[in-house]
Design a protein around this motif. Structure first.
Motif, mmCIF file in Angstrom:
data_model
loop_
_atom_site.group_PDB
_atom_site.id
_atom_site.type_symbol
_atom_site.label_atom_id
_atom_site.label_comp_id
_atom_site.label_asym_id
_atom_site.label_seq_id
_atom_site.Cartn_x
_atom_site.Cartn_y
_atom_site.Cartn_z
ATOM 1 N N GLN A 197 -38.519 50.886 -84.238
ATOM 2 C CA GLN A 197 -39.210 49.866 -84.079
ATOM 3 C C GLN A 197 -37.878 48.642 -84.680
ATOM 4 O OE1 GLN A 197 -43.803 49.046 -83.457
ATOM 5 N NE2 GLN A 197 -43.993 50.666 -84.873
ATOM 6 N N MET A 198 -37.671 48.817 -85.305
ATOM 7 C CA MET A 198 -36.947 47.945 -86.563
ATOM 8 C C MET A 198 -35.162 48.160 -85.799
ATOM 9 S SD MET A 198 -35.662 48.257 -90.477
ATOM 10 C CE MET A 198 -37.240 48.572 -90.817
ATOM 11 N N ALA A 199 -35.364 49.451 -85.810
ATOM 12 C CA ALA A 199 -33.801 49.775 -84.382
ATOM 13 C C ALA A 199 -33.935 48.814 -83.365
ATOM 14 C CB ALA A 199 -33.623 51.399 -84.728
ATOM 15 N N ASP A 200 -34.570 48.896 -82.990
ATOM 16 C CA ASP A 200 -34.490 48.396 -81.729
ATOM 17 C C ASP A 200 -34.495 47.229 -81.320
ATOM 18 O OD1 ASP A 200 -34.870 48.799 -78.867
ATOM 19 O OD2 ASP A 200 -37.237 47.623 -79.019
ATOM 20 N N ALA A 201 -34.576 46.258 -82.693
ATOM 21 C CA ALA A 201 -34.010 44.561 -82.894
ATOM 22 C C ALA A 201 -32.778 44.907 -83.453
ATOM 23 C CB ALA A 201 -34.816 43.856 -83.505
ATOM 24 N N PHE A 202 -31.904 45.526 -83.503
ATOM 25 C CA PHE A 202 -30.507 45.812 -84.527
ATOM 26 C C PHE A 202 -29.226 45.839 -82.968
ATOM 27 C CE2 PHE A 202 -32.518 45.355 -88.130
ATOM 28 C CZ PHE A 202 -32.178 44.789 -88.880
ATOM 29 N N TRP A 217 -30.597 55.303 -78.175
ATOM 30 C CA TRP A 217 -30.453 56.091 -76.931
ATOM 31 C C TRP A 217 -30.285 56.053 -75.517
ATOM 32 C CZ3 TRP A 217 -34.154 54.684 -73.445
ATOM 33 C CH2 TRP A 217 -34.800 52.841 -73.404
ATOM 34 N N TYR A 218 -30.206 54.435 -75.521
ATOM 35 C CA TYR A 218 -29.559 54.382 -73.971
ATOM 36 C C TYR A 218 -28.756 54.088 -73.194
ATOM 37 C CZ TYR A 218 -28.083 50.042 -76.575
ATOM 38 O OH TYR A 218 -27.907 49.086 -77.779
ATOM 39 N N SER A 219 -27.602 54.441 -73.938
ATOM 40 C CA SER A 219 -26.212 55.288 -73.319
ATOM 41 C C SER A 219 -26.476 56.495 -73.352
ATOM 42 C CB SER A 219 -25.578 54.872 -74.819
ATOM 43 O OG SER A 219 -25.235 53.874 -75.266
ATOM 44 N N ASP A 220 -27.685 57.409 -73.528
ATOM 45 C CA ASP A 220 -27.922 58.808 -73.276
ATOM 46 C C ASP A 220 -27.803 58.655 -72.334
ATOM 47 O OD1 ASP A 220 -28.412 61.867 -74.380
ATOM 48 O OD2 ASP A 220 -29.888 61.126 -72.709
ATOM 49 N N LYS A 228 -32.746 45.089 -64.190
ATOM 50 C CA LYS A 228 -31.855 44.054 -64.549
ATOM 51 C C LYS A 228 -32.498 43.512 -65.833
ATOM 52 C CE LYS A 228 -28.211 41.233 -64.537
ATOM 53 N NZ LYS A 228 -29.331 39.982 -65.368
ATOM 54 N N GLU A 229 -32.885 43.504 -66.330
ATOM 55 C CA GLU A 229 -34.031 42.799 -66.958
ATOM 56 C C GLU A 229 -33.939 43.574 -68.825
ATOM 57 O OE1 GLU A 229 -37.388 40.861 -66.761
ATOM 58 O OE2 GLU A 229 -37.822 40.850 -64.544
ATOM 59 N N PHE A 230 -33.820 45.051 -68.300
ATOM 60 C CA PHE A 230 -34.435 46.478 -69.174
ATOM 61 C C PHE A 230 -33.235 46.019 -69.623
ATOM 62 C CE2 PHE A 230 -32.728 50.505 -70.361
ATOM 63 C CZ PHE A 230 -33.303 50.586 -71.050
ATOM 64 N N ASP A 231 -31.571 46.003 -68.900
ATOM 65 C CA ASP A 231 -30.543 45.920 -69.549
ATOM 66 C C ASP A 231 -29.828 44.631 -69.905
ATOM 67 O OD1 ASP A 231 -29.379 48.871 -68.576
ATOM 68 O OD2 ASP A 231 -29.048 47.350 -66.382
ATOM 69 N N ASP A 232 -30.581 43.244 -69.548
ATOM 70 C CA ASP A 232 -30.811 42.146 -70.924
ATOM 71 C C ASP A 232 -31.375 42.067 -71.809
ATOM 72 O OD1 ASP A 232 -28.095 41.527 -68.910
ATOM 73 O OD2 ASP A 232 -30.012 40.248 -67.993
ATOM 74 N N PRO A 277 -33.015 42.811 -75.598
ATOM 75 C CA PRO A 277 -32.485 42.332 -76.863
ATOM 76 C C PRO A 277 -33.038 44.136 -77.853
ATOM 77 C CG PRO A 277 -33.370 40.392 -76.945
ATOM 78 C CD PRO A 277 -33.100 41.337 -75.418
ATOM 79 N N THR A 278 -34.661 44.323 -77.637
ATOM 80 C CA THR A 278 -35.547 44.987 -77.934
ATOM 81 C C THR A 278 -36.083 46.062 -76.367
ATOM 82 O OG1 THR A 278 -36.787 43.971 -77.494
ATOM 83 C CG2 THR A 278 -36.145 43.966 -79.409
ATOM 84 N N LYS A 279 -34.435 47.139 -76.265
ATOM 85 C CA LYS A 279 -35.460 48.358 -74.821
ATOM 86 C C LYS A 279 -35.956 48.823 -74.545
ATOM 87 C CE LYS A 279 -30.052 47.232 -73.326
ATOM 88 N NZ LYS A 279 -30.676 46.285 -73.670
ATOM 89 N N PHE A 280 -36.783 49.520 -76.627
ATOM 90 C CA PHE A 280 -37.316 50.703 -76.276
ATOM 91 C C PHE A 280 -38.523 49.856 -76.129
ATOM 92 C CE2 PHE A 280 -39.563 54.088 -79.147
ATOM 93 C CZ PHE A 280 -39.649 54.558 -78.500
ATOM 94 N N ALA A 281 -38.635 49.074 -77.082
ATOM 95 C CA ALA A 281 -40.452 47.949 -76.348
ATOM 96 C C ALA A 281 -40.559 47.598 -75.339
ATOM 97 C CB ALA A 281 -40.253 46.695 -77.439
#
Length: 233
Positions: A65-70, A150-153, A170-174, A176-180
């Motif tokens: 969860q922390m990594a998702d914000a970086f 992870w999202y580059s996989d 499109k919203e997902f790609d934009d 900042p916290t894609k996992f969430a």
């Protein structure tokens, strides 16, 4: 003579009508009983799948969860150069994988698959396997000294595109916290579908097709994890 025959015919008609009404009533009662049982099973299936979702969500490690914000360019600092965060990062370790709900609950939920519908089941499977794969990619990256997003996989991207509409993608790609974002999107879709099940609305054919496409992407994820030796065959 004619009057007597008429009275006999009338009595036969009354008897026939009474039998027809009794048969109709019996059939109606049987249908209502079957419908009630089916609805009860659907509600149990909904409870099973949502309970599993909540359990999986609650076990997502703080490090993920922390990594998702970086952003990606700060991964090196986050995972390898900030001792204060080591306690959080240590939780992202493949040794913890066998005890994760996302690994253990699949068969239990699958028992209810016929009652929740293919689309709902496919969304659950996508949620479950995505959490596992993000965990594994991050854990292996930490172990090897370089964490990739992870999202580059490619396999992960395929699953995401099967789940989201073009606008949501499109919203997902934009985001900042894609996992969430993707987990919240799947949860929202499950809730929407569950509402239709409870209300008794029929499943749309396109949802059945989309469910199949999502499960196909899930199978690709399972195959990738099995090839890595993370999951057993």
């Amino acid at each position: 003579q004619l009057k007597a025959q008429s009275e006999v015919a009338l009595e036969q008609l009354k008897t026939s009508n009474a039998q027809a009404l009794a048969l109709h009533g019996s059939a109606s009662d049987t249908f209502s009983s079957i419908h009630g049982i089916s609805q009860e099973r659907r509600l149990q299936a909904i409870q099973a799948v949502w309970s599993a979702i909540v359990d999986i969500r609650s076990e997502v490690p703080a490090g993920l969860q922390m990594a998702d914000a970086f952003p990606e360019d700060e991964y090196d600092q986050l995972f390898f150069k900030t001792p204060q965060l080591k306690g959080f990062i240590d939780g992202v370790n493949t040794k913890a994988l066998p005890e994760m709900t996302a690994v253990r609950t699949s068969r239990e939920v699958e028992k209810w698959r016929p009652f929740m519908g293919e689309y709902t089941f496919s969304l659950y499977e996508a949620y479950r396997i995505l959490v596992v794969r993000v965990f594994v990619i991050t854990a292996l990256g930490i172990a090897n000294g370089k964490v990739e997003p992870w999202y580059s996989d490619e396999v992960n991207r395929t699953l995401v595109t099967r789940i989201l509409t073009p606008g949501e993608l499109k919203e997902f790609d934009d985001a900042p916290t894609k996992f969430a974002f993707i987990r919240r999107a799947i949860e929202t879709k499950i809730i929407a579908k569950v509402a239709r099940i409870i209300s008794g609305e029929a499943s749309a054919a396109h949802m059945l097709d989309q469910g199949g496409q999502i499960l196909e992407a899930v199978q690709q994820m399972n195959a990738a994890l099995t090839k890595q030796g993370i999951l057993s065959k």
